[in-house]
Write a protein that holds these residues in place. Structure first.
Motif, PDB file in Angstrom:
ATOM      1  N   ASP A 159       0.853  -1.181   0.000  1.00  0.00           N
ATOM      2  CA  ASP A 159       0.000   0.000   0.000  1.00  0.00           C
ATOM      3  C   ASP A 159       0.894   1.238   0.000  1.00  0.00           C
ATOM      4  OD1 ASP A 159      -1.795   2.068   0.443  1.00  0.00           O
ATOM      5  OD2 ASP A 159      -3.095   0.831   1.713  1.00  0.00           O
ATOM      6  N   ASN A 160       1.267   1.694  -1.196  1.00  0.00           N
ATOM      7  CA  ASN A 160       2.176   2.834  -1.321  1.00  0.00           C
ATOM      8  C   ASN A 160       1.561   4.132  -0.817  1.00  0.00           C
ATOM      9  OD1 ASN A 160       4.843   2.216  -2.771  1.00  0.00           O
ATOM     10  ND2 ASN A 160       3.382   1.037  -3.966  1.00  0.00           N
ATOM     11  N   GLN A 161       0.260   4.293  -0.999  1.00  0.00           N
ATOM     12  CA  GLN A 161      -0.389   5.518  -0.527  1.00  0.00           C
ATOM     13  C   GLN A 161      -0.307   5.609   0.996  1.00  0.00           C
ATOM     14  OE1 GLN A 161      -3.822   6.849  -2.594  1.00  0.00           O
ATOM     15  NE2 GLN A 161      -4.758   7.775  -0.800  1.00  0.00           N
ATOM     16  N   GLY A 164       3.237   6.785   1.927  1.00  0.00           N
ATOM     17  CA  GLY A 164       3.455   8.222   1.792  1.00  0.00           C
ATOM     18  C   GLY A 164       2.766   9.004   2.899  1.00  0.00           C
ATOM     19  N   GLU A 165       1.562   8.572   3.252  1.00  0.00           N
ATOM     20  CA  GLU A 165       0.819   9.253   4.315  1.00  0.00           C
ATOM     21  C   GLU A 165       1.523   9.094   5.663  1.00  0.00           C
ATOM     22  OE1 GLU A 165      -3.767   9.406   6.044  1.00  0.00           O
ATOM     23  OE2 GLU A 165      -3.316   8.374   4.158  1.00  0.00           O
ATOM     24  N   ALA A 166       2.030   7.895   5.950  1.00  0.00           N
ATOM     25  CA  ALA A 166       2.717   7.655   7.224  1.00  0.00           C
ATOM     26  C   ALA A 166       3.995   8.481   7.333  1.00  0.00           C
ATOM     27  CB  ALA A 166       3.035   6.171   7.374  1.00  0.00           C
ATOM     28  N   ALA A 167       4.741   8.594   6.235  1.00  0.00           N
ATOM     29  CA  ALA A 167       5.969   9.399   6.256  1.00  0.00           C
ATOM     30  C   ALA A 167       5.654  10.863   6.551  1.00  0.00           C
ATOM     31  CB  ALA A 167       6.700   9.271   4.921  1.00  0.00           C
ATOM     32  N   ALA A 168       4.619  11.393   5.891  1.00  0.00           N
ATOM     33  CA  ALA A 168       4.240  12.792   6.112  1.00  0.00           C
ATOM     34  C   ALA A 168       3.709  13.003   7.524  1.00  0.00           C
ATOM     35  CB  ALA A 168       3.190  13.204   5.079  1.00  0.00           C
ATOM     36  N   ARG A 169       2.916  12.071   8.030  1.00  0.00           N
ATOM     37  CA  ARG A 169       2.369  12.204   9.381  1.00  0.00           C
ATOM     38  C   ARG A 169       3.489  12.260  10.429  1.00  0.00           C
ATOM     39  NH1 ARG A 169      -1.540   8.155   8.284  1.00  0.00           N
ATOM     40  NH2 ARG A 169      -0.345   6.787   9.670  1.00  0.00           N
ATOM     41  N   LEU A 193       1.033   7.181  -6.123  1.00  0.00           N
ATOM     42  CA  LEU A 193       0.326   6.786  -4.906  1.00  0.00           C
ATOM     43  C   LEU A 193       1.004   7.352  -3.659  1.00  0.00           C
ATOM     44  CD1 LEU A 193      -0.504   3.072  -5.807  1.00  0.00           C
ATOM     45  CD2 LEU A 193      -2.124   4.961  -5.586  1.00  0.00           C
ATOM     46  N   ARG A 194       2.331   7.372  -3.632  1.00  0.00           N
ATOM     47  CA  ARG A 194       3.027   7.924  -2.472  1.00  0.00           C
ATOM     48  C   ARG A 194       2.773   9.420  -2.348  1.00  0.00           C
ATOM     49  NH1 ARG A 194       8.728   4.443  -3.035  1.00  0.00           N
ATOM     50  NH2 ARG A 194       7.647   2.435  -3.190  1.00  0.00           N
ATOM     51  N   LEU A 195       2.768  10.122  -3.472  1.00  0.00           N
ATOM     52  CA  LEU A 195       2.446  11.552  -3.436  1.00  0.00           C
ATOM     53  C   LEU A 195       1.010  11.772  -2.995  1.00  0.00           C
ATOM     54  CD1 LEU A 195       4.246  12.889  -6.641  1.00  0.00           C
ATOM     55  CD2 LEU A 195       4.863  13.343  -4.265  1.00  0.00           C
ATOM     56  N   ASN A 196       0.083  10.909  -3.420  1.00  0.00           N
ATOM     57  CA  ASN A 196      -1.305  11.010  -2.975  1.00  0.00           C
ATOM     58  C   ASN A 196      -1.399  10.890  -1.455  1.00  0.00           C
ATOM     59  OD1 ASN A 196      -2.212  11.278  -5.581  1.00  0.00           O
ATOM     60  ND2 ASN A 196      -2.880   9.152  -5.792  1.00  0.00           N
ATOM     61  N   GLY A 197      -0.607   9.959  -0.899  1.00  0.00           N
ATOM     62  CA  GLY A 197      -0.604   9.787   0.548  1.00  0.00           C
ATOM     63  C   GLY A 197      -0.071  11.005   1.270  1.00  0.00           C
ATOM     64  N   ILE A 198       1.003  11.594   0.743  1.00  0.00           N
ATOM     65  CA  ILE A 198       1.578  12.806   1.344  1.00  0.00           C
ATOM     66  C   ILE A 198       0.568  13.950   1.286  1.00  0.00           C
ATOM     67  CG2 ILE A 198       3.395  14.542   1.097  1.00  0.00           C
ATOM     68  CD1 ILE A 198       5.142  12.220  -0.094  1.00  0.00           C
ATOM     69  N   GLN A 199      -0.061  14.097   0.132  1.00  0.00           N
ATOM     70  CA  GLN A 199      -1.060  15.154  -0.032  1.00  0.00           C
ATOM     71  C   GLN A 199      -2.215  14.973   0.954  1.00  0.00           C
ATOM     72  OE1 GLN A 199      -2.985  15.240  -3.874  1.00  0.00           O
ATOM     73  NE2 GLN A 199      -3.560  17.379  -3.662  1.00  0.00           N
ATOM     74  N   SER A 200      -2.656  13.737   1.125  1.00  0.00           N
ATOM     75  CA  SER A 200      -3.760  13.462   2.050  1.00  0.00           C
ATOM     76  C   SER A 200      -3.402  13.853   3.476  1.00  0.00           C
ATOM     77  CB  SER A 200      -4.125  11.973   1.987  1.00  0.00           C
ATOM     78  OG  SER A 200      -5.109  11.654   2.946  1.00  0.00           O
ATOM     79  N   HIS A 316      -3.011 -10.553  -0.082  1.00  0.00           N
ATOM     80  CA  HIS A 316      -1.558 -10.489   0.096  1.00  0.00           C
ATOM     81  C   HIS A 316      -1.088  -9.040   0.094  1.00  0.00           C
ATOM     82  CE1 HIS A 316      -1.821 -14.775  -0.919  1.00  0.00           C
ATOM     83  NE2 HIS A 316      -2.596 -14.382  -1.907  1.00  0.00           N
ATOM     84  N   LYS A 317      -1.813  -8.175   0.823  1.00  0.00           N
ATOM     85  CA  LYS A 317      -1.438  -6.764   0.902  1.00  0.00           C
ATOM     86  C   LYS A 317      -0.519  -6.535   2.104  1.00  0.00           C
ATOM     87  CE  LYS A 317      -4.152  -3.376   2.460  1.00  0.00           C
ATOM     88  NZ  LYS A 317      -5.169  -2.310   2.530  1.00  0.00           N
ATOM     89  N   TYR A 318       0.537  -5.735   1.882  1.00  0.00           N
ATOM     90  CA  TYR A 318       1.481  -5.390   2.936  1.00  0.00           C
ATOM     91  C   TYR A 318       1.438  -3.881   3.181  1.00  0.00           C
ATOM     92  CZ  TYR A 318       3.646 -10.017   2.783  1.00  0.00           C
ATOM     93  OH  TYR A 318       3.888 -11.375   2.866  1.00  0.00           O
ATOM     94  N   LEU A 319       1.783  -3.479   4.401  1.00  0.00           N
ATOM     95  CA  LEU A 319       1.861  -2.069   4.758  1.00  0.00           C
ATOM     96  C   LEU A 319       3.307  -1.691   5.073  1.00  0.00           C
ATOM     97  CD1 LEU A 319      -1.233  -1.733   7.108  1.00  0.00           C
ATOM     98  CD2 LEU A 319      -0.997  -0.763   4.818  1.00  0.00           C
ATOM     99  N   PRO A 320       3.793  -0.562   4.554  1.00  0.00           N
ATOM    100  CA  PRO A 320       5.137  -0.100   4.929  1.00  0.00           C
ATOM    101  C   PRO A 320       5.119   0.397   6.362  1.00  0.00           C
ATOM    102  CG  PRO A 320       4.068   1.505   3.509  1.00  0.00           C
ATOM    103  CD  PRO A 320       3.139   0.330   3.586  1.00  0.00           C
ATOM    104  N   THR A 321       6.236   0.264   7.057  1.00  0.00           N
ATOM    105  CA  THR A 321       6.334   0.705   8.445  1.00  0.00           C
ATOM    106  C   THR A 321       7.507   1.665   8.611  1.00  0.00           C
ATOM    107  OG1 THR A 321       7.642  -1.279   8.959  1.00  0.00           O
ATOM    108  CG2 THR A 321       5.278  -1.382   9.410  1.00  0.00           C
ATOM    109  N   LEU A 322       7.335   2.617   9.509  1.00  0.00           N
ATOM    110  CA  LEU A 322       8.360   3.627   9.728  1.00  0.00           C
ATOM    111  C   LEU A 322       9.531   3.055  10.519  1.00  0.00           C
ATOM    112  CD1 LEU A 322       9.129   6.687   9.557  1.00  0.00           C
ATOM    113  CD2 LEU A 322       8.020   6.930  11.799  1.00  0.00           C
ATOM    114  N   VAL A 323      10.754   3.293  10.024  1.00  0.00           N
ATOM    115  CA  VAL A 323      11.979   2.917  10.734  1.00  0.00           C
ATOM    116  C   VAL A 323      12.674   4.217  11.127  1.00  0.00           C
ATOM    117  CG1 VAL A 323      14.176   1.697  10.616  1.00  0.00           C
ATOM    118  CG2 VAL A 323      12.188   0.801   9.383  1.00  0.00           C
TER     119      VAL A 323
END
Length: 333
Positions: A159-161, A164-169, A193-200, A316-323
């Protein structure tokens, strides 16, 4: 070197019986099967893989189509698929797609010519319909880093969106309000999709999404340098950067430091992927972890199961996690 005729003569059976044993065929008694296998072992007989493929119309191979041999992200992807191939004692065949529809299609066709029935495909350039056609023709074909609803059970995707949203948050939570972005210039869905997440995330805080604060280039170290130089040339006021991947982030940090900016004291930087490089940058890179090795292993296991007509899970959806590492800090007062 022993031949199939030598095995048949030593075991006192026909060549056809030896062939059935080699190809796990029916109509061979347990006694003869055991005898033939022992004779093969004693004589050091190894079945010819190509000849066996002609008989079975398949062979013991797992195919992989991916985009870039030198990119650490794709090296990790290939490593995950290779682990599954090795654990199943089968050969891995790799074909490079180069983010080109023509090349990706040729790469898939090459693997099919090698009678690969289990194939993991990382395709960003081919249309959904072309991939659906291949999926219909090849039951063991699995897509990685691509989601097509019609064959969702054969897609392993991130889930790339959400990433992006998690990074911006994360940056917003530290007080950053002037956030710029460096993204890939490839015409694929991941950067969009990552830009969409940041924008959101920005919109949820009532902040504008400034198109001038976005720079794009090829998704590698040199591209990161070029994009960072372009942003600095615009004279924009930003305290944080979200970068498309860790390779670009390494180039970004170099340019910032060369121009007198301290990371993270003056500018915070967040990458994406969490490849090995991110742990050895200075400062160590805060990034969104893309579990590509785990995803690749799941995709390879799915491909083998589907090729053998075995059931697989439906989602088989994965979520990115903040490191969190050292490249991010609150903005200066």
């Amino acid at each position: 070197m022993a031949t199939i005729k030598d095995v048949a003569a030593a075991a006192g059976v026909s060549v056809a019986t030896v062939s059935r044993v080699v190809n796990n065929g029916p109509k061979v008694s347990a006694k003869n099967r055991k005898l033939v296998k022992q004779v093969m072992l004693d004589l050091g007989y190894r079945p010819n893989a190509n000849a066996r493929a002609l008989v079975t119309q398949s062979n013991r191979t797992l195919g992989l189509v991916f985009s870039e041999l030198t990119d650490p992200f794709f090296a990790t992807l290939a490593g995950g698929v290779e682990k599954i191939a090795r654990s199943n004692n089968i050969q891995l065949l790799i074909s490079n797609g180069l983010v080109s529809a023509e090349t990706e299609q040729r790469a898939i066709e090459t693997l099919l010519e090698q009678r690969c029935e289990a194939i993991v495909v990382h395709s960003k350039a081919l249309s959904d319909q072309t991939l659906l056609d291949y999926a219909e023709a090849v039951p063991g074909l699995v897509l990685i880093n691509r989601y097509i609803p019609a064959i969702a059970h054969r897609c392993v995707w991130l889930d790339n969106q959400a990433g992006g949203e998690a990074a911006a948050r994360h940056l917003l939570s530290l007080g950053h309000r002037n956030i710029a972005c460096i993204t890939s210039n490839y015409d694929i869905e991941d950067p969009r999709l990552r830009l969409n997440g940041i924008q959101s995330a920005l919109q949820q805080q009532g902040l504008p999404f400034d198109e001038q604060a976005i720079a794009s280039a090829e998704p590698n170290e040199i591209g990161g340098e070029q994009a960072a130089q372009n942003l600095l040339a615009r004279g924009l006021n930003f305290t944080a950067l979200i970068v498309y991947n860790d390779a670009m982030a390494s180039g970004v940090i170099t340019v910032l430091c060369d121009n007198g900016y301290r990371v993270p004291e003056d500018v915070s930087v967040v990458g994406f992927d969490d490849v090995l490089l991110s742990r050895y940058l200075r400062p160590k890179l805060t990034t969104m972890r893309y579990p590509i090795e785990m995803m690749a292993m799941e995709a390879a296991e799915m491909a083998l199961k589907l090729a053998n007509q075995e059931p697989v899970a439906s989602l088989h959806k994965y979520l990115p996690t903040l490191v969190k590492r050292d490249s991010v800090a609150p903005p200066k007062a």
